[in-house]
Design a protein around this motif. Structure first.
Motif, short mmCIF file in Angstrom:
data_model
loop_
_atom_site.label_atom_id
_atom_site.label_comp_id
_atom_site.label_asym_id
_atom_site.label_seq_id
_atom_site.Cartn_x
_atom_site.Cartn_y
_atom_site.Cartn_z
N MET A 251 25.58 -25.20 -29.79
CA MET A 251 25.80 -24.23 -30.86
C MET A 251 27.28 -23.87 -30.98
SD MET A 251 22.50 -21.77 -30.06
CE MET A 251 22.66 -20.83 -31.58
N THR A 252 27.63 -23.31 -32.15
CA THR A 252 29.01 -22.86 -32.36
C THR A 252 29.20 -21.46 -31.79
OG1 THR A 252 28.52 -21.83 -34.50
CG2 THR A 252 29.09 -24.17 -34.51
N MET A 253 30.45 -21.06 -31.63
CA MET A 253 30.77 -19.73 -31.12
C MET A 253 30.20 -18.65 -32.05
SD MET A 253 32.64 -19.65 -28.26
CE MET A 253 33.80 -18.28 -28.33
N LYS A 254 30.28 -18.87 -33.34
CA LYS A 254 29.78 -17.88 -34.30
C LYS A 254 28.27 -17.73 -34.18
CE LYS A 254 29.77 -16.60 -39.19
NZ LYS A 254 28.37 -16.14 -39.12
N GLN A 255 27.57 -18.86 -34.03
CA GLN A 255 26.11 -18.79 -33.88
C GLN A 255 25.73 -18.00 -32.64
OE1 GLN A 255 25.45 -23.06 -33.95
NE2 GLN A 255 24.43 -22.95 -35.94
N MET A 256 26.43 -18.24 -31.54
CA MET A 256 26.12 -17.52 -30.30
C MET A 256 26.47 -16.04 -30.42
SD MET A 256 26.86 -20.20 -27.19
CE MET A 256 28.49 -20.72 -27.68
N GLN A 257 27.55 -15.73 -31.12
CA GLN A 257 27.94 -14.33 -31.32
C GLN A 257 26.87 -13.61 -32.13
OE1 GLN A 257 31.34 -13.25 -30.18
NE2 GLN A 257 30.09 -11.40 -30.14
N ASP A 258 26.33 -14.28 -33.16
CA ASP A 258 25.28 -13.67 -33.98
C ASP A 258 24.01 -13.44 -33.18
OD1 ASP A 258 27.00 -13.71 -36.12
OD2 ASP A 258 26.17 -15.55 -37.02
N ILE A 259 23.66 -14.38 -32.30
CA ILE A 259 22.46 -14.22 -31.48
C ILE A 259 22.62 -13.05 -30.50
CG2 ILE A 259 21.12 -15.30 -29.62
CD1 ILE A 259 21.53 -17.97 -31.04
N GLY A 261 24.56 -10.44 -30.91
CA GLY A 261 24.58 -9.20 -31.68
C GLY A 261 25.28 -8.06 -30.97
N ALA A 262 24.67 -6.89 -31.04
CA ALA A 262 25.27 -5.70 -30.45
C ALA A 262 25.21 -5.71 -28.93
CB ALA A 262 24.58 -4.45 -30.98
N ASP A 263 24.40 -6.63 -28.35
CA ASP A 263 24.28 -6.69 -26.89
C ASP A 263 25.50 -7.32 -26.23
OD1 ASP A 263 21.76 -5.48 -26.81
OD2 ASP A 263 20.78 -7.40 -27.24
N ALA A 264 26.31 -8.04 -27.01
CA ALA A 264 27.50 -8.65 -26.43
C ALA A 264 28.49 -7.58 -26.00
CB ALA A 264 28.14 -9.59 -27.44
N PRO A 265 28.99 -7.63 -24.77
CA PRO A 265 29.94 -6.61 -24.31
C PRO A 265 31.22 -6.60 -25.13
CG PRO A 265 29.86 -8.47 -22.79
CD PRO A 265 28.75 -8.66 -23.76
N LYS A 267 33.64 -9.45 -28.12
CA LYS A 267 33.63 -10.71 -28.86
C LYS A 267 33.91 -11.87 -27.91
CE LYS A 267 35.57 -13.07 -32.86
NZ LYS A 267 36.51 -13.00 -34.00
N PHE A 268 33.08 -12.92 -28.02
CA PHE A 268 33.27 -14.10 -27.18
C PHE A 268 34.56 -14.82 -27.58
CE2 PHE A 268 28.42 -14.12 -27.31
CZ PHE A 268 28.30 -13.43 -26.11
N THR A 269 35.34 -15.21 -26.59
CA THR A 269 36.56 -15.97 -26.85
C THR A 269 36.48 -17.38 -26.26
OG1 THR A 269 37.60 -15.06 -24.85
CG2 THR A 269 38.02 -13.92 -26.95
N ARG A 270 35.55 -17.56 -25.33
CA ARG A 270 35.36 -18.88 -24.72
C ARG A 270 33.88 -19.22 -24.70
NH1 ARG A 270 39.79 -21.65 -25.27
NH2 ARG A 270 41.61 -20.41 -24.72
N LYS A 271 33.59 -20.49 -24.96
CA LYS A 271 32.20 -20.92 -25.03
C LYS A 271 31.47 -20.74 -23.71
CE LYS A 271 29.68 -24.40 -27.61
NZ LYS A 271 29.77 -25.65 -28.40
N ALA A 272 32.17 -21.01 -22.62
CA ALA A 272 31.54 -20.89 -21.30
C ALA A 272 31.06 -19.46 -21.06
CB ALA A 272 32.53 -21.29 -20.21
N HIS A 273 31.85 -18.46 -21.47
CA HIS A 273 31.45 -17.06 -21.29
C HIS A 273 30.21 -16.75 -22.13
CE1 HIS A 273 35.90 -16.01 -20.22
NE2 HIS A 273 35.27 -16.65 -19.25
N ALA A 274 30.19 -17.25 -23.36
CA ALA A 274 29.06 -16.98 -24.25
C ALA A 274 27.76 -17.57 -23.70
CB ALA A 274 29.35 -17.56 -25.64
N ILE A 275 27.82 -18.79 -23.18
CA ILE A 275 26.62 -19.43 -22.64
C ILE A 275 26.12 -18.68 -21.41
CG2 ILE A 275 25.77 -21.54 -21.53
CD1 ILE A 275 27.75 -23.10 -23.32
N GLU A 276 27.01 -18.31 -20.52
CA GLU A 276 26.61 -17.58 -19.31
C GLU A 276 25.92 -16.28 -19.66
OE1 GLU A 276 26.68 -18.39 -16.03
OE2 GLU A 276 27.19 -20.39 -16.78
#
Length: 390
Positions: A251-259, A261-265, A267-276
């Motif tokens: 998935m793209t960074m934007k897709q993961m950011q949307d998934i 949502g408000a639970d993200a501490p 904004k994701f800047t690296r894909k590895a952080h988003a996946i973890e």
């Protein structure tokens, strides 16, 4: 009587207009002046066969087109393969060669002397470019190992694009410089699994170039039928059979950011952080099914004794070599046909088209000549520049 006068009037009008119309001498078009239509995609105005030829090197290779503007030296082909290759170009049937030649390059691990020389020269330049970018990066020093991998990929793309001389296709250039497989014979092990079912093997090769990454094929996608068949035969995973981490990776960074949502501490800047972060969410599968159809997700299944990712690299590398070789020969043949055609007798000038080539050739885009230049493209291996009527 009335009809008689109508006829007389019509004749008088016709005679009047005929006298008023000036006479014009029509100059016949000389029979010796043919008309040519040349466009960017036109390869030649003449359908006459061109003799390209080949000659052995004496060390197991063959020089294709020794008299062409840019001959190429291929090592690993049988003479029958060389003859087929040359004949196809001579008879202008080379567009039918792609699948066959890619298979031959993979099967016989064919090498191109000129391409290997370019790779040897280009790799140190790219490494120097990456080192320069690392030295000037504000992120590198404090980045984690995973972040450095991500940064390194970006820096390599920049360094490759800055190469003055390279194949016109950036993706192909990347593959040749960074994705050479460790073992070019890796497909030999896979062939042993499909001795009795060669059709299934060919089908698998069509999709295996994606490696083990998750691939999406919606209904109607040209790949969907092949994916469905391979899934039914047990060679692919589908939907929730795929590990959630692999799905997130696709998935793209934007897709993961949307998934998230408000639970993200933050904004994701690296894909590895988003996946973890996302893979640890207890409702991740519910979140995913709101934004995608699991039936559209496919992944190659592990095959005993075969490294699928390494096989994908071998297939992609063979395809890249085949593409560069064929396009180089094609450009060379096109230039040779210009030399042997009668166009020079009628041309008012010539122009170089190299807008979509490497930086070195792009700098020459639009160059014009009154006479056909002696130095015709290709100017290097992988060059796709062309000379056309101005």
């Amino acid at each position: 009587m009335e009809l008689f006068w109508l006829v007389i009037l019509a004749v008088a009008v016709y005679w009047f207009f005929l006298r008023q119309k000036p006479s014009r001498k029509v100059e016949p078009t000389p029979a010796s002046t043919p008309k040519y239509t040349i466009s960017v995609e036109t390869r030649t105005s003449s359908r006459e066969d061109l003799k390209i030829g080949y000659k052995p090197t004496g060390v197991g290779g063959f020089v294709i087109g020794p008299d062409l503007p840019f001959p190429v030296t291929l090592i690993g082909l049988d003479e029958s393969d060389v003859a087929k290759l040359v004949t196809a170009f001579e008879q202008q049937n080379d567009y039918e060669l792609w699948a066959w030649f890619t298979h031959v390059v993979a099967q016989k691990n064919v090498q191109c002397k000129e391409l290997d020389a370019w790779i040897m020269e280009a790799k140190p330049k790219v490494e120097a470019g990456v080192e320069r970018l690392i030295a000037t990066s504000s992120e590198w020093a404090q980045s984690s190992d995973l972040d450095k991998e991500d940064l390194l990929a970006d820096m390599r793309h920049v360094a490759v694009s800055e190469l003055k001389v390279r194949p016109a296709d950036l993706d192909v250039t990347w593959t040749l410089l960074f994705d050479e497989p460790h073992d070019l014979t890796v497909d030999d092990a896979l062939l042993a699994h499909f001795k009795e079912t060669p059709e299934t093997y060919q089908l698998l090769l069509r999709v295996i170039s994606g490696g083990s990454k998750v691939q999406t094929a919606q209904a109607g996608d040209y790949r969907r039928k092949a994916f469905d068949e391979l899934y039914e035969k047990g060679f692919m995973l589908r939907g929730k059979e795929i590990a959630v981490e692999d799905i997130l990776t696709s998935m793209t960074m934007k897709q993961m950011q949307d998934i998230a949502g408000a639970d993200a501490p933050k904004k994701f800047t690296r894909k590895a952080h988003a996946i973890e972060f996302l893979k640890e969410l207890p409702d991740i599968w519910q979140r995913l099914e709101k934004v995608m159809s699991f039936r559209e997700l496919f992944q190659i299944k592990p095959i005993a004794g075969v490294d699928v990712d390494e096989l994908a690299k071998a297939h992609a590398y063979s395809s890249a070599v085949a593409r560069v070789v064929l396009r180089t020969i094609r450009a060379s043949v096109d230039s040779q046909r210009l030399k042997s055609s009668s166009l020079e007798d009628y041309a008012e000038g010539w122009e170089l088209y190299s807008e979509d080539c490497c930086p070195s050739c792009q700098a020459m885009h639009g160059n014009t000549w009154k006479r056909l230049p002696k130095n015709l493209p290709p100017y290097h291996v992988g060059c796709e520049a062309r000379v056309h009527l101005a």
